[in-house]
Design a protein around this motif. Structure first.
Motif, mmCIF file in Angstrom:
data_model
loop_
_atom_site.group_PDB
_atom_site.id
_atom_site.type_symbol
_atom_site.label_atom_id
_atom_site.label_comp_id
_atom_site.label_asym_id
_atom_site.label_seq_id
_atom_site.Cartn_x
_atom_site.Cartn_y
_atom_site.Cartn_z
ATOM 1 N N UNK A 35 12.412 7.809 30.352
ATOM 2 C CA UNK A 35 12.071 8.702 29.246
ATOM 3 C C UNK A 35 13.213 8.770 28.241
ATOM 4 N N UNK A 36 12.854 8.797 26.942
ATOM 5 C CA UNK A 36 13.857 9.047 25.906
ATOM 6 C C UNK A 36 14.125 10.540 25.783
ATOM 7 N N UNK A 37 13.022 11.310 25.818
ATOM 8 C CA UNK A 37 13.109 12.745 25.601
ATOM 9 C C UNK A 37 12.352 13.483 26.709
ATOM 10 N N UNK A 38 12.706 14.745 26.898
ATOM 11 C CA UNK A 38 11.905 15.615 27.758
ATOM 12 C C UNK A 38 10.556 15.794 27.069
ATOM 13 N N UNK A 39 9.485 15.312 27.716
ATOM 14 C CA UNK A 39 8.163 15.402 27.092
ATOM 15 C C UNK A 39 7.229 16.363 27.818
ATOM 16 N N UNK A 40 7.744 17.013 28.861
ATOM 17 C CA UNK A 40 6.972 18.040 29.565
ATOM 18 C C UNK A 40 7.958 18.960 30.269
ATOM 19 N N UNK A 41 7.481 20.132 30.644
ATOM 20 C CA UNK A 41 8.372 21.097 31.277
ATOM 21 C C UNK A 41 8.967 20.615 32.583
ATOM 22 N N UNK A 42 8.261 19.688 33.277
ATOM 23 C CA UNK A 42 8.740 19.276 34.594
ATOM 24 C C UNK A 42 9.830 18.201 34.540
ATOM 25 N N UNK A 43 9.991 17.517 33.386
ATOM 26 C CA UNK A 43 10.919 16.385 33.310
ATOM 27 C C UNK A 43 12.339 16.716 33.792
ATOM 28 N N UNK A 304 20.045 10.909 14.081
ATOM 29 C CA UNK A 304 19.172 9.823 13.610
ATOM 30 C C UNK A 304 19.939 8.511 13.563
ATOM 31 N N UNK A 305 19.286 7.419 13.951
ATOM 32 C CA UNK A 305 19.929 6.107 13.922
ATOM 33 C C UNK A 305 18.852 5.035 13.861
ATOM 34 N N UNK A 306 19.268 3.779 14.015
ATOM 35 C CA UNK A 306 18.315 2.672 13.903
ATOM 36 C C UNK A 306 17.780 2.183 15.233
ATOM 37 N N UNK A 307 18.223 2.773 16.334
ATOM 38 C CA UNK A 307 17.792 2.289 17.640
ATOM 39 C C UNK A 307 17.438 3.455 18.569
ATOM 40 N N UNK A 308 16.594 3.148 19.553
ATOM 41 C CA UNK A 308 16.308 4.076 20.641
ATOM 42 C C UNK A 308 15.847 5.442 20.188
ATOM 43 N N UNK A 309 16.373 6.460 20.880
ATOM 44 C CA UNK A 309 15.985 7.842 20.590
ATOM 45 C C UNK A 309 16.351 8.234 19.157
ATOM 46 N N UNK A 310 17.472 7.718 18.665
ATOM 47 C CA UNK A 310 17.884 8.019 17.288
ATOM 48 C C UNK A 310 16.896 7.513 16.261
ATOM 49 N N UNK A 314 14.842 9.646 13.407
ATOM 50 C CA UNK A 314 14.840 9.227 11.997
ATOM 51 C C UNK A 314 13.414 9.058 11.494
ATOM 52 N N UNK A 315 12.546 8.506 12.342
ATOM 53 C CA UNK A 315 11.146 8.288 11.968
ATOM 54 C C UNK A 315 10.439 9.619 11.703
ATOM 55 N N UNK A 316 10.700 10.618 12.538
ATOM 56 C CA UNK A 316 10.079 11.938 12.350
ATOM 57 C C UNK A 316 10.532 12.534 11.020
ATOM 58 N N UNK A 317 11.841 12.480 10.765
ATOM 59 C CA UNK A 317 12.366 13.064 9.530
ATOM 60 C C UNK A 317 11.820 12.333 8.309
#
Length: 871
Positions: A35-43, A304-310, A314-317
């Motif tokens: 996972x890149x991010x916590x996507x549920x409460x159980x993560x 924000x960056x050009x790779x991975x979670x960053x 950046x895409x969201x912003x």
């Protein structure tokens, strides 16, 4: 009921049921490659469900920050268009690790919703798992069904399929049936027309799932088979924003007090009224949602960056920026101004927002500014594509290039083309996008087999702080296959001296040796869900034997030297630049170190020298390592230890002190600062708004650095005839070179003037145009001078010149401005077309443009082809 009260009532209710309230974990995951991010409460609790770690309490409750924008759980494209999907959301949850099960979970959920929150029972529906006839052959969850009958009418208990009512962590791992609680907040008239039960799980905006009770009782193996877990667990998740919608009596999450302060600020900034225009409303919802996701991510340490979670952040912003750009007519940065409102609203529950507010504002503002520039550039490029398009459809390949290379949003491309009465080849675009996804997927594809357990080990012990070797046994192993690394094996020992990658420090390397003298090399050490595993290319011959596990001393010594240097560097930065400096990331490997920190201006050369001197003074002071293990967190903070935002700390921590430098750290360090030998800064620069990066070296790398520089110095000195003062000799050479360049420029100008006088007589008239195409012995600058001098003397002039410089081809085209208008000629378009003959390309303005290529043999063909533009 205000949102703060709603959150508090939930946590206090479960605290009254003997649950321990824990703070939200950071959204950005450090030790979970799945996972890149916590996507549920159980993560954040996966290690408890997997049995790798004992929880501090068998009952826990929290409000967890979650982000769903990638992978299986991806709500991004729905955000803004409906009223209940979000990128960032809070998940209220209560957890039981082998303690209570369905009876208590259902009873307490009903009590909280109907008695504490006072929700009308007649607007609630529940679902239970109906069973499955697939390979799992699972029976209906009659246990949950019978429990629910005690609280709610049977006609409100609905049977749900596997998609909706069987929750799985992923392709492998803990899973089980679940019961969802849905709420119908439609008007009485609407309810009379359509029965609410027919709208459950049908994506109706007012009939929504508000709480999911997951009954963890199985483990999914890699081969797909389900087996019973040794202990049964409860994992619940209630959408905080949806709960607020229900309790505040509104029809949209965006109408709750979670969002209304942000929306009011957007209205003020943009002079748009929410609720007046659907396109503007979507944009406002997108922005109010996305600013929360980006702000919390930055607060948790993900820039924000050009790779991975960053890249995801950046895409969201950028999605928020383009909605503001397109539908709210905002052509300057403004989203950063919403952070203040967000911090005031949520800073009490999530103090990291208030503490990092200035950084968040600066990062978002810089990102907005950068992307708005990209949009401006993209508009120029799109206009050029439009000019070159034959017919009424722009190719999907061109649109994809604009999207992929320049970051120009495809929906904005489609909108602009429609305004110009052009079509977009959407099918072609999707095909190009799919090709890219396939390339990316195949490059990162990994298959993981089930663990093969050789013996059950209660708890893996890490002894790497005290030893670099140990006698170990392999507790379990599994094979992992990827396109990048091929077949690899992950080995888990009963104890290990190998440090796993973490805290910025790379994992240890080394080898395993059996009693027969056979060796297997350990290529890396990592940690996943609190289990340390060792990567090898092959399995040992005798898996059940004992092995001597030996860490590479040099690899560890050099890594630890750089790790300790980062602590001293952090202290130096806070001392010299100010206490606003905070660590924002690091990479520690044997060859070098990288340290990111918050600071809002370039570090001067003088400051860098001070920083370097500060660190080296601590090295020369021979400061001993003072290590504290299992120190209570409160005591560590009282002693002045630095805690980093975005890190997850337990109740007890490890502290590392060298003199006055004290930090919370789990990494490997030198025993004495003198082991570092020397510290040298190699570079300093910006990586994001308000974030600087220092790259540096220590120990062996510094020795190599000085050795290489000394060798270079001696070589340069030799080239300067061993001058006693090499700097002075080099300065003299530079002065001579400058003077010679001036003389050459003067000669070239004279040459260009002479050539210009000769060329006047070669200009011929074709269809009313004064024309000349010729290969010249000039550089690009000289050709340009000739073009504009001739242009000042002739009307209706078109010039096409070619030249060969250093094995490369140059084409230049000049067209009088009156010809650009009257004959619809464009120098930029012409050189791009003719540039194909020299295997190159170029561009410029309608009246002057240049192209470069690698095929000088094509110059004559290009010059001849230039005549065709005159009819």
């Amino acid at each position: 009921m205000k949102s703060q009260e709603i959150r508090s009532k939930f946590l206090n209710f479960f605290e009254g049921k003997q649950h321990l309230i824990v703070p939200s974990a950071p959204m950005v995951l450090k030790n979970d490659p799945t996972l890149m991010f916590v996507n549920s409460g159980m993560a954040p609790f996966k290690e408890y469900f997997l049995g790798n770690t004992e929880p501090k309490n068998n009952r826990i409750t929290d409000s967890q920050k979650c982000l769903r924008v990638s992978g299986k759980h991806n709500d991004l494209e729905e955000v803004g268009y409906d009223t209940y999907h979000h990128t960032l959301f809070e998940m209220l949850g209560n957890w039981s690790f082998g303690d209570y099960f369905k009876k208590e979970a259902i009873a307490w959920a009903w009590e909280l919703l109907t008695e504490v929150y006072g929700i009308d029972k007649d607007i609630l529906y529940v679902t239970v798992f109906e069973g499955s006839n697939d390979n799992d052959k699972l029976e209906m969850d009659t246990e949950a069904y019978n429990i629910w009958k005690q609280y709610i009418a049977e006609d409100r208990i609905l049977k749900g399929n596997k998609k909706d009512n069987f929750w799985e962590m992923g392709d492998q791992g803990p899973c089980g049936p679940c019961s969802e609680i849905h709420v119908d907040i439609r008007s009485k008239a609407e309810k009379e027309k359509v029965d609410g039960k027919s709208l459950v799980n049908m994506d109706h905006p007012q009939v929504v799932e508000v709480w999911n009770l997951v009954f963890m009782q199985y483990n999914r193996k890699a081969n797909g088979i389900l087996e019973d877990l040794p202990n049964k667990h409860i994992d619940t998740g209630m959408g905080f924003e949806r709960l607020c919608m229900v309790l505040q009596g509104v029809q949209s999450n965006y109408d709750t007090d979670v969002f209304t302060p942000i929306i009011r600020e957007i209205e003020t900034i943009t002079n748009k009224n929410y609720g007046k225009d659907e396109k503007a409303d979507v944009a406002i919802r997108v922005i109010s949602d996305h600013v929360r996701a980006v702000a919390f991510s930055i607060a948790d340490g993900q820039l924000p960056s050009n790779t991975g979670a960053g890249y995801v952040i950046r895409r969201i912003l950028r999605r928020a920026v383009r909605y503001g750009f397109t539908f709210l007519d905002k052509k300057e940065p403004f989203i950063y101004r919403l952070v203040d409102v967000l911090s005031k609203k949520m800073g009490e529950a999530f103090p990291e927002l208030s503490a990092q507010k200035t950084l968040i504002e600066n990062v978002i503002k810089e990102e907005e500014t950068s992307f708005l520039r990209t949009l401006d550039q993209g508009l120029v490029l799109l206009n050029r594509i439009v000019e070159e398009t034959k017919g009424d459809t722009v190719s999907g390949e061109k649109a994809f290039e604009l999207y992929d290379t320049y970051g120009f949003p495809i929906d904005l491309t489609a909108l602009i083309l429609s305004e110009k009465h052009l079509k977009l080849d959407e099918k072609g675009f999707k095909e190009e996008l799919q090709k890219q996804k396939n390339r990316s997927r195949s490059a990162s594809e990994t298959s993981t087999e089930d663990w093969i357990v050789l013996f059950e080990d209660e708890a893996q012990e890490f002894i790497g702080y005290d030893s670099e070797e140990a006698t170990v046994k392999i507790a379990k192993y599994r094979k992992v296959t990827s396109k990048k690394d091929g077949e690899m094996y992950q080995l888990v020992f009963n104890l290990t001296p190998f440090y796993p990658e973490g805290g910025g420090q790379v994992g240890d390397k080394g080898f395993l040796e059996d009693k027969h003298g056979d060796v297997v090399y350990i290529l890396d050490t990592k940690k996943e869900n609190n289990v340390v595993y060792h990567l090898t290319k092959e399995l040992p011959n005798h898996l059940n034997d004992s092995f001597k596990a030996i860490v590479s001393s040099e690899h560890r010594a050099l890594s630890s030297s750089n790790h300790t240097a980062t602590h001293l560097l952090h202290q130096a930065l806070r001392t010299i630049l100010g206490e606003h400096v905070e660590q924002k990331g690091s990479l520690v490997k044997p060859e070098s170190l990288r340290f990111d920190f918050s600071h809002f201006s370039k570090v001067t050369a003088e400051q860098l020298q001070e920083i370097e001197d500060f660190v080296n003074a601590r090295i020369e002071s021979k400061l001993p390592l003072e290590e504290g293990r299992n120190v209570p967190m409160e005591k560590a903070i009282e002693d002045g230890a630095m805690a980093l935002f975005g890190e997850k700390y337990g109740d007890t921590v490890r502290t590392i002190r060298f003199g006055k430098s004290i930090e919370l750290c789990g990494g490997i360090h030198v025993k004495n600062t003198s082991d570092i030998w020397h510290f040298k800064i190699i570079s300093e620069g910006a990586v994001a708004a308000g974030i600087r990066r220092i790259e540096a070296i220590t120990n062996k790398s510094v020795r190599d650095y000085f050795s290489e520089n000394n060798e270079t110095y001696l070589q340069m000195k030799g080239l300067l005839n061993n001058a006693k003062e090499p700097v002075k000799a080099l300065t003299n050479l530079q002065d001579e070179n400058t003077e010679l360049k001036k003389q050459i420029e003067s000669l070239l100008k004279d040459k260009a003037k002479h050539i210009k006088d000769e060329l006047k007589n070669e200009i011929t008239e074709i269809n009313g145009v004064q024309f000349l195409a010729k290969k010249l012995d000039l550089d690009a600058s000289g050709i340009k001078d000739v073009c504009f001098e001739l242009g000042s003397q002739f009307d209706n002039l078109m010039l096409l010149f070619g030249a060969e410089n250093n094995g490369k081809a140059i084409l230049s085209c000049y067209i009088s401005k009156e010809l650009v208008a009257s004959k619809n000629l464009n120098a930029g378009t012409i050189v791009r077309e003719l540039g194909k003959h020299i295997q190159g390309g170029g561009g410029g303005q309608p009246f002057f443009a240049t192209a470069g290529g690698k095929n000088p043999q094509g110059i004559e063909v290009a010059l001849e082809a230039g005549k065709t533009y005159l009819g």
